[in-house]
Design an enzyme around this catalytic site. Structure first.
Site: not given
Length: 923
Positions: A128, A164, A728
C-alpha cells in the site's frame, strides 16, 4: 469461463542459485509494478505457482500476465472473484489447484474474498503506497501530496477483512520534495523501493521472521478516490496549498477551474521561488488576482501573495497545450495535404487502427485516449511512426498535445514541413552590471535543449570569492534531473539527428561553437572572474582562449577519425577482408573541477563531441555559471537537443548517480584522487563503463645550479602561483640545488612583494581570491601543519585582511621528505622548497619520484644531456624542460600512478571517447 491456466511447467535456469526457505507463491494483481515484483521474486528463487490477474483489455494482456506467460507460469484471468458476496466456485477451485503457501498482492484493483486471502499457510500480504494508518484507500499517493505531507512512503501489511487495516509487516519512508508530483514520487521511491520491500517481506516470511504489528487507529485517515467534480480548485488559499492540490490531482483526475466559461485542467505545478516574470493577465473565476501567462507557463497566486506556476493546460475537448501558449492556442490554421503527405497520413491511420483495435473506423474525430489508449500506446505510436514514416521523429508530448486524429495529422504535417520547429530557447538570467557590461548568466539545469528548474525546485547560492557575496541561486539537480539528462542524451544519440549527422557537419557545428565562444569571450571571462575568482586577464587568455582553441582543434578531427585495413591469413580457397572502424561510445558523463571551469569543460567535451558521442556534464558545485552559459551558446551554434546536457549540483548526488548510471558508457573526471577512486569503483560495479581520470598531483620541479636563474625564478613562480596556485600541474615541490638555493629564495620573495593582490577584474591585479571559503581554510591549515612540523615559513601563510577569500602567496623552505608539506598537494599559492646537494642528480630524482602522484614535472638546466636524462627518469605524464605550464591543445595531457590515467587533448584524447570494432568478411 474467461480465465485460463497455462499447463506448461516453469523451467528454471540451471544457472540460478536456490537457497533454503523459499516459498510457493500466488501473485494476485496487475501492472508493471506487479511484473517487477514477479521478476524479482523469481530471481530470488521463490516459486510462483500461479499468477491471478485481470482479463486482456482490447486484446492486450497485462504486463504481469505477459511476464508470467513468457516463463510458462500458470496464468489465470478472472473478471471477478465473487458474485453477490459469494466466491465463484470455479475461481476458488482454480486458485486452490496451484497450492500456494503465500498470496502476494503487489497492486490489485479487484476485491479478493477472505476465503482466498486466508487460504494459504502464511496468508496474504499487500503493498500500500502510504505510511499506514494514514491515507487508507485507493488514492493514497494523491492524498499524500494534497495534504502537504512532508513524508511519503509505503507499507507492506497482512491482509485482513478491513480496508487497509491489517497488521504491518514493514514500512519505508522518504521526504516529499517541494515540487514532487505523483509520478515523480512513484518513480523515485515508491516503485523501486516498493519492489525491493515486497521481496524482502516474502523472505522474512519464509525465514519465520516477519512481524505482525497492529495498526493504531490514532492518526488513521481514509480518503476515497477523487472524482473530477470534486477536483475543482478553491482559490482562497495559500500558494503552497494550491500547489499541493494541483500536483496531488496530476494526472488523474486533474485539478480544474473555470476560465472564460469552460473547464480548464492544470498540470505540471511548481512553486515559484524566483521573482514573478512578466506576462499577460488571465482572469480566472474565483481567483482574487488574475493569473499571468508568461513565456514559461501560467503563474497563479495564493492568498498569501506567493506564487506557483503550471506548465500545461487541458480543455474540455481533451486538447492539451503548453500554458505559455494560452493566448495563441487557436491561431493555427488547417493545412492542405500534398499527395505525399496524404500517403503518410494513410500510413499513420493504419498505425492508429492497429493500436485502437476496438475502434471500427478511425475518423478525424477519433480521440486516441478516449478510445482506450494508454501511455504505453503512446510509446508504440511514436516508435511505429518513426519506423514506417521515413524516420519521422515525434515526441510523446506531441501525442498528448493533439489527441484527435485530424489534429494529430496536422501536427505531423507541420513537423514534416519544418513548420513545427522548436520554440525559441527560453533563458532566465542572473544579470549583473559589472566590468562595464551587462553579464547574463543562466542558472537552471540544461536538459534536452531547454533550461529548466530542478525537478524538486531546489537551489543553492553560488558565491563571488572576491567579496563573499551571493551571485545568485542556481538549480540543484536531483536524481530525477540526472536521469532525465541521461535519457535525453541517449535519445539524441540513438534516435536523433546527431547520430545520423555526417562527421563534417559535426565539425561545422563545433567550429561555430568555437566562434561563439570567441565572440562572447569578454562576458565569459567576466563570469569566470565572478564565479571562480580568476584574474580577468588570465581568464581571457587561458580560461577562455584555450577553450576556443580546443574546440577548433577537435572540430578539425571530426572527419579524420578512421580505422585501418589489416592483412590476415586467408581461409583458402576463399579470401578475407578485415578492417577496423572507430565508433562513438554513446552517452558520456563528464565531471569537471572548479579551478578552470570552462577550460576543463572544453578539454573533455570537445573530444567527446568530435568522436560523435552525446554528453551529460556536471560542473563543480561552486563554479556552475560558465558551463550554463556554454549550454546557451551551444543552442545558438545549432547543436540538436539532447546532445549537450548540463546539470549543476553536488558530486554526492548528481556525480554519484552519473558514475552508477547504466546508460552511461564513459565517464571522464578531473578532481581529487580520493573521489576518483570512488568513481572508478562505482563505474566498475554498475556497468563496467570506460573511465578516464585526471587526479591529484605533487609535481616536482628540479632547478639545477647551471640553469638560467632569472628564467628559473620567473617560471618557478609561475609554476606555483599561476591561477592562484589552483592548478592541477602546479609545482607542488621545488628541489633547488644547494649552491643557488638561498639566492633563489631571496629573489622569489622579492618578486612576490611586487605582486598586486586584489579585485580580479582590475587589469593590474596579479593575484586574485581563492575559489571558495572552505578551500581557503584548508590552505591556512596546510600552512599551520608545515610550521608545526618544523618547515621554515619565509613569507606569507596568512589570509589577506580584506573582504573575500584572499591568501598571501606563501614560501616554505627547509622542507624535509617526511613532512606533510613534502607529500600532500596544497592546490594553492604555496611554494614548498627543498634543498639538494650539488651534483646529486640521481639522489634528487629518487626524492622527486618518491610520491604516489605523477601528473607533471619540470627541470631547469642548460645541460641538454642532463635535461634528457632527468626527463627520462621522472615518473610523470608531462615533463617541462626550461619552461612550465606550457600546455597546447595538440599535446596529450594526463598523469600516471595515482594521478590517474587517460589523456585530454591531442589525438590520444579522441581514443578515450571511441571504441574499435573489427569487421572480417569472406568473399
Amino acid at each position: 469461463m474467461l480465465w485460463r491456466g497455462s499447463q506448461a511447467l516453469r523451467l528454471f535456469s540451471t544457472g540460478q542459485v536456490y537457497f533454503k526457505n523459499k516459498l510457493k507463491l500466488a501473485l494476485i494483481g496487475q501492472s508493471l509494478f506487479g511484473q517487477e515484483v514477479y521478476n524479482h521474486l523469481c530471481k530470488e528463487g521463490h516459486r510462483v505457482v500461479g499468477v491471478f490477474t485481470v482479463p486482456d483489455k482490447d486484446g492486450k494482456a497485462d504486463p504481469l500476465a505477459l511476464a508470467a506467460e513468457k516463463d510458462g507460469t500458470p496464468v489465470f484471468k478472472f473478471p471477478r472473484w465473487r458474485v453477490k458476496g459469494k466466491t465463484i466456485k470455479e475461481v476458488a477451485e482454480a486458485y486452490k489447484s496451484v497450492g500456494a503457501e503465500l498470496n502476494v498482492l503487489p497492486f490489485c484493483t479487484q476485491f479478493i474474498p477472505m476465503d482466498i486471502i486466508d487460504s494459504p499457510k502464511h496468508g496474504s500480504i499487500i503493498y500500500h503506497p502510504s505510511i499506514l494508518p494514514r491515507h487508507r484507500g485507493a488514492s493514497a499517493i494523491n492524498w499524500t501530496l494534497i495534504m502537504g505531507d512532508k513524508k511519503a512512503g509505503f507499507s507492506v501489511f497482512w491482509a485482513d477483512d478491513g480496508l487497509d487495516t491489517g497488521p504491518i509487516l514493514l514500512q519505508r519512508s522518504c521526504d516529499v520534495e517541494p515540487n514532487d508530483t505523483v509520478d515523480a514520487l512513484y518513480n523515485r521511491f515508491l516503485f523501486p523501493e516498493g519492489i525491493k520491500a515486497m521481496v524482502e517481506a516474502v523472505q522474512l516470511i519464509a525465514d519465520g521472521k516477519a512481524p505482525r504489528i497492529p495498526q493504531l487507529e490514532e492518526g488513521a485517515t481514509y480518503e476515497g478516490i477523487q472524482k473530477k467534480e470534486n477536483a475543482e480548485i478553491s482559490w482562497d488559499q495559500s500558494a503552497e496549498v494550491l500547489h499541493n492540490w494541483i500536483r496531488g490531482h496530476d494526472k488523474v483526475p486533474g485539478a480544474w477551474t473555470e476560465i472564460n466559461g469552460q473547464m480548464v485542467t492544470f498540470y505540471g505545478s511548481s512553486l515559484l521561488k524566483s521573482s514573478v516574470p512578466p506576462g499577460e493577465p488571465l482572469e480566472i473565476k474565483g481567483a482574487k488576482k488574475p493569473g499571468l501567462v508568461t513565456k514559461n507557463g501560467l503563474v497563479l497566486f495564493g492568498n498569501d501573495g506567493k506564487a506557483l506556476m503550471v506548465r500545461n493546460l487541458q480543455f474540455e475537448d481533451g486538447r492539451m497545450i503548453p500554458a505559455s501558449q494560452y493566448f495563441s492556442a487557436g491561431e493555427t490554421s488547417v493545412v492542405e495535404l500534398t499527395p505525399e503527405e496524404m500517403k503518410v497520413a494513410g500510413t499513420i491511420k493504419v498505425i492508429w487502427a492497429g493500436i485502437l483495435s476496438n475502434v471500427p473506423v478511425i475518423e478525424d474525430s477519433t480521440d486516441f485516449f478516449k478510445s482506450g489508449a494508454s501511455s504505453m500506446d503512446v510509446v508504440r505510436l511514436v516508435e511505429e511512426i518513426r519506423q514506417k514514416c521515413g524516420g519521422l521523429q515525434l515526441q510523446n508530448e506531441d501525442v498528448y498535445m493533439a489527441t484527435k486524429f485530424a489534429d494529430f495529422i496536422q501536427k505531423v504535417v507541420r513537423k514534416l514541413r519544418g513548420e513545427d520547429q522548436e520554440v525559441e530557447l527560453v533563458v532566465d538570467y542572473i544579470s549583473k552590471e559589472v566590468n562595464e557590461m551587462t553579464v547574463k548568466m543562466p542558472y537552471q539545469c540544461f536538459i534536452n535543449g531547454q533550461f529548466t528548474d530542478a525537478e524538486d525546485g531546489k537551489t543553492y547560492d553560488t558565491i563571488n570569492p572576491t567579496d563573499g557575496s551571493t551571485i545568485g541561486k542556481v538549480a540543484y539537480a536531483s536524481l530525477v534531473d540526472v536521469d532525465k539528462a541521461v535519457a535525453a542524451a541517449k535519445d539524441a544519440f540513438e534516435k536523433g539527428e546527431w547520430g545520423r549527422m555526417n562527421a563534417r557537419e559535426r565539425g561545422r557545428l563545433m567550429y561555430r561553437l568555437a566562434d561563439l565562444l570567441e565572440e562572447n569571450q569578454e562576458e565569459l571571462a567576466t563570469i569566470e572572474a565572478l564565479d571562480s575568482g580568476a584574474v580577468y586577464t588570465l581568464a581571457l587568455k587561458t580560461h577562455i582562449g584555450m577553450s576556443v582553441q580546443t574546440f577548433r582543434y577537435f572540430a578539425g578531427w571530426c572527419d579524420k577519425i578512421q580505422g585501418s585495413t589489416i592483412p590476415i591469413n586467408q581461409a583458402r580457397p576463399n579470401r578475407n577482408l578485415t578492417f577496423t572502424k572507430k565508433e562513438p561510445l554513446g552517452v558520456c558523463a563528464i565531471i569537471i573541477p572548479w579551478n578552470y571551469p570552462l577550460m576543463m569543460l572544453a578539454w573533455k567535451s570537445a573530444a567527446c563531441l568530435a568522436a560523435g558521442n552525446t554528453l551529460v556534464l556536471k560542473p563543480a558545485q561552486v563554479t556552475p555559471l560558465t558551463a550554463l552559459k556554454f549550454a546557451e551558446l551551444s543552442v545558438k551554434a545549432g547543436f540538436p537537443k539532447g546532445v549537450i546536457n548540463i546539470i549543476p549540483g553536488s558530486g554526492g548526488i548528481a556525480g554519484q548517480r552519473l558514475s552508477e548510471h547504466p546508460d552511461i558508457r564513459k565517464l571522464g573526471f578531473t578532481g581529487s584522487t580520493a573521489i576518483g577512486k570512488q568513481i572508478m569503483k562505482s563505474c566498475a560495479v554498475s556497468n563496467l563503463k570506460k573511465v578516464s581520470l585526471e587526479l591529484g598531483g605533487k609535481s616536482p620541479l628540479i632547478i639545477f645550479n647551471d640553469c638560467e636563474l632569472d628564467k628559473a625564478v620567473r617560471m618557478g613562480m609561475g609554476a606555483v602561483f599561476f591561477n592562484k596556485g589552483e592548478n592541477c600541474i602546479a609545482a607542488g615541490r621545488l628541489f633547488v640545488e644547494e649552491s643557488i638555493h638561498d639566492e633563489f629564495v631571496t629573489r622569489v620573495v622579492e618578486e612576490i612583494k611586487k605582486m598586486k593582490i586584489g579585485d580580479p577584474l582590475d587589469r593590474s591585479t596579479d593575484h586574485g581570491p581563492q575559489n571558495h571559503q572552505a578551500h581557503l581554510e584548508k590552505l591556512l591549515q596546510y600552512c599551520e601543519a608545515g610550521v608545526k612540523e618544523g618547515a621554515t615559513l619565509v613569507y606569507g601563510g596568512r589570509q589577506v585582511h580584506r573582504p573575500g577569500f584572499f591568501m598571501e602567496p606563501t614560501v616554505f623552505t627547509d622542507v624535509e621528505d617526511h613532512m606533510y608539506l613534502a607529500k600532500e598537494e596544497s592546490f594553492g599559492p604555496i611554494m614548498v622548497i627543498s634543498k639538494f646537494q650539488n651534483g646529486d642528480i640521481d639522489g634528487v630524482l629518487q626524492r622527486a619520484n618518491n610520491t604516489e602522484y605523477g601528473l607533471a614535472s619540470g627541470v631547469f638546466t642548460r645541460d641538454i644531456s642532463k635535461a634528457l636524462y632527468v626527463s627520462e627518469k621522472l615518473e610523470a605524464g608531462t615533463v617541462f624542460v626550461n619552461t612550465y605550464n606550457k600546455t597546447d591543445v595538440a599535446a596529450p595531457f594526463g598523469g600516471v600512478k595515482q594521478s590517474g590515467f587517460g589523456k585530454d587533448l591531442g589525438e590520444e584524447a579522441l581514443n578515450e571517447y571511441l571504441k574499435t570494432k573489427t569487421v572480417t568478411l569472406e568473399y
